[in-house]
Design a protein around this motif. Structure first.
Motif, short mmCIF file in Angstrom:
data_model
loop_
_atom_site.label_atom_id
_atom_site.label_comp_id
_atom_site.label_asym_id
_atom_site.label_seq_id
_atom_site.Cartn_x
_atom_site.Cartn_y
_atom_site.Cartn_z
N TYR A 31 36.54 41.43 39.82
CA TYR A 31 36.61 40.00 40.08
C TYR A 31 36.35 39.25 38.77
CZ TYR A 31 36.41 40.55 45.18
OH TYR A 31 36.67 40.85 46.49
N GLN A 49 34.90 35.50 37.38
CA GLN A 49 34.14 34.32 37.78
C GLN A 49 34.14 33.32 36.64
OE1 GLN A 49 29.95 34.91 38.60
NE2 GLN A 49 29.85 33.08 39.85
N GLY A 71 31.43 27.26 37.99
CA GLY A 71 31.69 26.34 39.10
C GLY A 71 32.77 26.80 40.05
N GLN A 72 33.24 28.02 39.86
CA GLN A 72 34.29 28.52 40.76
C GLN A 72 33.80 29.77 41.46
OE1 GLN A 72 38.28 28.79 39.25
NE2 GLN A 72 37.88 27.31 37.63
N GLY A 73 34.47 30.08 42.53
CA GLY A 73 34.16 31.32 43.23
C GLY A 73 34.72 32.51 42.50
N LEU A 74 34.69 33.65 43.14
CA LEU A 74 35.20 34.87 42.55
C LEU A 74 36.67 35.04 42.90
CD1 LEU A 74 32.07 35.26 42.67
CD2 LEU A 74 32.54 37.70 42.86
N LEU A 122 39.93 37.74 42.74
CA LEU A 122 40.21 39.17 42.67
C LEU A 122 41.31 39.46 41.65
CD1 LEU A 122 39.63 41.98 43.89
CD2 LEU A 122 41.39 41.47 45.60
N PHE A 140 33.25 35.58 33.13
CA PHE A 140 32.28 36.59 33.57
C PHE A 140 33.04 37.52 34.51
CE2 PHE A 140 28.23 38.27 33.83
CZ PHE A 140 27.68 38.29 35.10
N LEU A 194 33.12 40.81 37.07
CA LEU A 194 32.26 41.55 37.99
C LEU A 194 33.04 42.70 38.61
CD1 LEU A 194 30.61 38.47 39.60
CD2 LEU A 194 29.33 40.31 38.53
#
Lengths: 114, 112
Positions: free
Chosen positions: A35, A37, A40-43, A45, A88, A90
């Protein structure tokens, strides 16, 4: 202890360079995920793999590549074609057909393009 | 496709205040629902989960109930602490493909 290990934790890259982020898990999980990131945003895919030697594109696969040669490992390469790679990243994994489908996450890798 | 909408932040509270973060979802099947928490500079940790309608997930004083009739999974905590300062993500899993869809996250700051 079992878990997911991502490395490096911090990475700096010059424009035009490819970089590879490592993800290793010793949880005997079948599926692995990457994922992205942004603040201020979601993850979102990037790629996922449910079995060795097979993987599928997620929502934002352009400019990224992956491999799944071993069950434990799912490295992500950020290529020079990725227009805005600073983010970032993940890695996550899960055991298929067991449990509720929750993912287990690594600590993340922060990539900065200079 | 499946999606999650959660309350926008940031949310700032005083210690011992009541916290609620709204989360609603859209899904074609019968998803599992989750709340994850992310502390600064770290990955996500599972906070709680619910797998079917009317299930209540709970952990560390946090609770959320799977409401199929309102397609919601709101997170609540009765008395927050400074250590609860984090980003909270609502997520759902369609177990047919084992992918998670995440909300945008809500940043919570608790002041002493």
């Amino acid at each position: 202890d079992g878990g997911i290990t991502q490395s490096p934790k911090y990475l700096f890259r010059k424009e035009g360079q490819n970089v590879t982020l490592s993800c290793e898990q010793n949880l005997n999980h079948d599926a692995m995920y990457w994922y992205r990131q942004d603040p201020g945003q979601g993850l979102r895919l990037i790629y996922y793999s449910q079995i060795v030697n097979d993987f599928q594109k997620g929502d934002i696969a352009e400019g990224y590549s992956v491999s799944r040669e071993k069950k434990e490992s799912f490295p992500l390469t950020v290529t020079s074609a990725q227009k805005n790679p600073t983010a970032f990243y993940l890695c996550a994994s899960t055991k298929i057909r067991q449990g509720a489908g929750e993912l287990f996450f690594g600590e993340g890798s922060r990539l900065t393009v200079l | 496709g499946d999606s999650v909408t959660q309350m926008e932040g940031p949310v700032t509270l005083s210690e011992e205040a009541f916290l609620t973060i709204n989360c609603t979802y859209t899904a074609t099947g019968y998803p599992s629902l989750f709340w994850y928490v992310q502390y600064p500079g770290e990955g996500l940790q599972l906070l709680l989960k619910a797998t079917k309608a009317d299930d209540k997930g709970s952990n560390k004083g946090f609770e959320a109930t799977y409401r199929k009739e309102t397609t919601s999974f709101h997170l609540e905590k009765g008395s927050v602490q400074v250590s609860d300062s984090a980003v909270y993500f609502c997520a759902l899993s369609d177990r047919s493909d084992y992918k998670l869809s995440f909300g945008a996250g809500t940043t919570v700051t608790v002041r002493a």
